[in-house]
Design a protein around this motif. Structure first.
Motif, mmCIF file in Angstrom:
data_model
loop_
_atom_site.group_PDB
_atom_site.id
_atom_site.type_symbol
_atom_site.label_atom_id
_atom_site.label_comp_id
_atom_site.label_asym_id
_atom_site.label_seq_id
_atom_site.Cartn_x
_atom_site.Cartn_y
_atom_site.Cartn_z
ATOM 1 N N ASP A 38 0.822 -1.182 0.080
ATOM 2 C CA ASP A 38 -0.136 0.178 0.003
ATOM 3 C C ASP A 38 0.976 1.369 0.068
ATOM 4 O O ASP A 38 2.185 1.224 -0.133
ATOM 5 C CB ASP A 38 -0.859 -0.010 1.024
ATOM 6 C CG ASP A 38 -0.498 -0.091 2.611
ATOM 7 O OD1 ASP A 38 0.991 0.320 2.705
ATOM 8 O OD2 ASP A 38 -0.976 -0.293 3.577
ATOM 9 N N ASN A 39 0.289 2.482 -0.073
ATOM 10 C CA ASN A 39 1.191 3.472 -0.077
ATOM 11 C C ASN A 39 1.870 3.950 1.023
ATOM 12 O O ASN A 39 3.153 4.322 0.549
ATOM 13 C CB ASN A 39 0.102 4.812 -0.059
ATOM 14 C CG ASN A 39 0.881 6.155 -0.392
ATOM 15 O OD1 ASN A 39 1.368 6.251 -1.374
ATOM 16 N ND2 ASN A 39 0.557 7.007 0.618
ATOM 17 N N SER A 40 1.642 3.443 2.211
ATOM 18 C CA SER A 40 2.604 3.534 3.341
ATOM 19 C C SER A 40 3.647 2.765 3.061
ATOM 20 O O SER A 40 4.923 3.161 3.560
ATOM 21 C CB SER A 40 2.081 3.602 4.708
ATOM 22 O OG SER A 40 1.672 2.122 4.855
ATOM 23 N N ASN A 41 3.568 1.585 2.647
ATOM 24 C CA ASN A 41 4.567 0.788 2.437
ATOM 25 C C ASN A 41 5.735 1.180 1.307
ATOM 26 O O ASN A 41 6.918 0.889 1.079
ATOM 27 C CB ASN A 41 4.280 -0.744 1.790
ATOM 28 C CG ASN A 41 3.356 -1.350 2.960
ATOM 29 O OD1 ASN A 41 2.205 -1.818 2.768
ATOM 30 N ND2 ASN A 41 3.918 -1.494 4.202
ATOM 31 N N ILE A 42 5.000 1.753 0.219
ATOM 32 C CA ILE A 42 6.022 2.180 -0.927
ATOM 33 C C ILE A 42 6.830 3.449 -0.585
ATOM 34 O O ILE A 42 7.902 3.579 -0.776
ATOM 35 C CB ILE A 42 4.838 2.703 -1.977
ATOM 36 C CG1 ILE A 42 4.447 1.462 -2.431
ATOM 37 C CG2 ILE A 42 5.500 3.419 -3.082
ATOM 38 C CD1 ILE A 42 3.002 1.651 -3.804
ATOM 39 N N GLU A 86 12.061 5.650 1.408
ATOM 40 C CA GLU A 86 12.766 6.080 2.346
ATOM 41 C C GLU A 86 13.934 5.529 2.857
ATOM 42 O O GLU A 86 14.966 5.833 3.351
ATOM 43 C CB GLU A 86 11.959 6.624 3.683
ATOM 44 C CG GLU A 86 10.894 7.569 3.181
ATOM 45 C CD GLU A 86 10.071 8.090 4.537
ATOM 46 O OE1 GLU A 86 9.929 7.167 5.343
ATOM 47 O OE2 GLU A 86 9.332 8.948 4.343
ATOM 48 N N MET A 87 13.993 4.132 2.810
ATOM 49 C CA MET A 87 14.966 3.198 3.141
ATOM 50 C C MET A 87 16.118 3.374 2.206
ATOM 51 O O MET A 87 17.312 3.319 2.216
ATOM 52 C CB MET A 87 14.721 1.606 3.195
ATOM 53 C CG MET A 87 13.988 1.441 4.522
ATOM 54 S SD MET A 87 13.628 -0.340 4.501
ATOM 55 C CE MET A 87 12.976 -1.076 3.142
ATOM 56 N N MET A 88 15.600 3.442 0.750
ATOM 57 C CA MET A 88 16.567 3.708 -0.398
ATOM 58 C C MET A 88 17.295 5.072 -0.341
ATOM 59 O O MET A 88 18.195 5.274 -0.750
ATOM 60 C CB MET A 88 15.892 3.302 -1.759
ATOM 61 C CG MET A 88 15.539 1.881 -2.026
ATOM 62 S SD MET A 88 15.092 1.448 -3.489
ATOM 63 C CE MET A 88 13.148 2.434 -3.237
ATOM 64 N N ASP A 89 16.521 6.010 0.103
ATOM 65 C CA ASP A 89 16.972 7.496 0.216
ATOM 66 C C ASP A 89 17.560 7.784 1.602
ATOM 67 O O ASP A 89 16.914 8.562 2.341
ATOM 68 C CB ASP A 89 15.753 8.341 -0.189
ATOM 69 C CG ASP A 89 16.261 9.871 -0.223
ATOM 70 O OD1 ASP A 89 17.441 10.096 -0.118
ATOM 71 O OD2 ASP A 89 15.228 10.730 -0.015
ATOM 72 N N LYS A 131 7.403 10.180 -8.163
ATOM 73 C CA LYS A 131 7.719 9.285 -9.451
ATOM 74 C C LYS A 131 7.606 7.893 -9.132
ATOM 75 O O LYS A 131 7.155 6.981 -9.925
ATOM 76 C CB LYS A 131 8.872 9.983 -10.210
ATOM 77 C CG LYS A 131 9.553 9.217 -11.294
ATOM 78 C CD LYS A 131 8.777 9.585 -12.494
ATOM 79 C CE LYS A 131 9.142 8.933 -13.733
ATOM 80 N NZ LYS A 131 8.438 9.070 -14.819
ATOM 81 N N PHE A 132 8.258 7.624 -7.910
ATOM 82 C CA PHE A 132 8.490 6.262 -7.497
ATOM 83 C C PHE A 132 7.009 5.651 -7.469
ATOM 84 O O PHE A 132 6.850 4.544 -7.951
ATOM 85 C CB PHE A 132 9.448 6.057 -6.006
ATOM 86 C CG PHE A 132 9.479 4.661 -5.814
ATOM 87 C CD1 PHE A 132 10.206 3.949 -6.395
ATOM 88 C CD2 PHE A 132 8.989 4.342 -4.576
ATOM 89 C CE1 PHE A 132 10.363 2.523 -6.059
ATOM 90 C CE2 PHE A 132 9.203 2.999 -3.998
ATOM 91 C CZ PHE A 132 9.999 2.049 -4.866
ATOM 92 N N LYS A 133 6.224 6.418 -6.391
ATOM 93 C CA LYS A 133 4.881 5.893 -6.452
ATOM 94 C C LYS A 133 4.000 5.413 -7.674
ATOM 95 O O LYS A 133 3.311 4.680 -7.859
ATOM 96 C CB LYS A 133 3.912 6.702 -5.421
ATOM 97 C CG LYS A 133 4.612 6.641 -4.081
ATOM 98 C CD LYS A 133 3.565 7.436 -3.035
ATOM 99 C CE LYS A 133 3.237 9.015 -3.432
ATOM 100 N NZ LYS A 133 2.791 9.568 -2.238
ATOM 101 N N GLU A 134 4.109 6.659 -8.632
ATOM 102 C CA GLU A 134 3.489 6.424 -9.910
ATOM 103 C C GLU A 134 3.941 5.524 -10.738
ATOM 104 O O GLU A 134 3.228 4.567 -11.396
ATOM 105 C CB GLU A 134 3.746 7.891 -10.709
ATOM 106 C CG GLU A 134 3.048 7.998 -12.009
ATOM 107 C CD GLU A 134 3.917 9.109 -12.993
ATOM 108 O OE1 GLU A 134 4.319 9.028 -13.960
ATOM 109 O OE2 GLU A 134 3.740 10.174 -11.996
ATOM 110 N N GLU A 135 5.285 5.009 -10.837
ATOM 111 C CA GLU A 135 5.810 3.900 -11.587
ATOM 112 C C GLU A 135 5.408 2.723 -10.750
ATOM 113 O O GLU A 135 5.263 1.748 -11.762
ATOM 114 C CB GLU A 135 7.456 4.070 -11.538
ATOM 115 C CG GLU A 135 7.917 5.425 -12.367
ATOM 116 C CD GLU A 135 7.636 5.248 -13.901
ATOM 117 O OE1 GLU A 135 7.821 4.137 -14.355
ATOM 118 O OE2 GLU A 135 7.438 6.238 -14.372
ATOM 119 N N VAL A 136 5.510 2.586 -9.479
ATOM 120 C CA VAL A 136 5.153 1.491 -8.717
ATOM 121 C C VAL A 136 3.752 1.047 -9.069
ATOM 122 O O VAL A 136 3.192 -0.102 -9.454
ATOM 123 C CB VAL A 136 5.145 1.197 -7.502
ATOM 124 C CG1 VAL A 136 4.639 -0.018 -6.721
ATOM 125 C CG2 VAL A 136 6.831 1.454 -7.120
#
Length: 131
Positions: free
Chosen positions: A64-68, A73-76, A115-120
């Motif tokens: 879901d959105n919070s997981n994305i 945030e872990m990658m950033d 962009k990440f959320k949109e792409e996922v």
């Protein structure tokens, strides 16, 4: 000689039936949900995938959105608000939304959270084509 032929046949079989993607998806779901009874969970998940395939009803994606957001945030880790294309591509593979041979195009820009959320969302299947 016979071994390489058998290996080639095995690789073709796995590719034809999308087995690597299926196993990646199942593993990701296990690690995400960490059910108490993993074997029963996998059986249930496979049954739901089968029903989704037969009926054409969309199979729910487990992020879901919070997981994305958390994954981004872990990658950033530096908190810059962007991740690299390599990180983005690896995240899609980890989520089972991309394969090794899939040709994702790097446009040279960093990937933002939006962009990440949109792409996922864009590459998330309604139900995977694991026939």
């Amino acid at each position: 000689m016979e071994t390489s032929s058998r290996e080639l046949q095995a690789a073709e079989y796995l590719e034809k039936h999308h087995i690597k993607e299926l196993v990646s998806y199942l593993t990701s779901a296990l690690l995400f949900f960490r059910p108490e009874k993993p074997k029963e969970y996998l059986i249930s998940l496979l049954e739901r995938l089968r029903i989704a395939k037969v009926t054409g009803v969309a199979f729910p994606f487990f992020m879901d959105n919070s997981n994305i957001v958390a994954m981004f945030e872990m990658m950033d880790s530096s908190g810059r608000g962007t991740i690299s294309f390599v990180q983005y591509k690896e995240a899609l593979k980890t989520l089972g939304l991309s394969t090794e041979d899939e040709d994702l195009q790097d446009d040279g820009h960093k990937i933002t959270l939006d962009k990440f959320k949109e792409e996922v969302d864009e590459v998330s299947p309604c139900y995977p084509d694991w026939s």
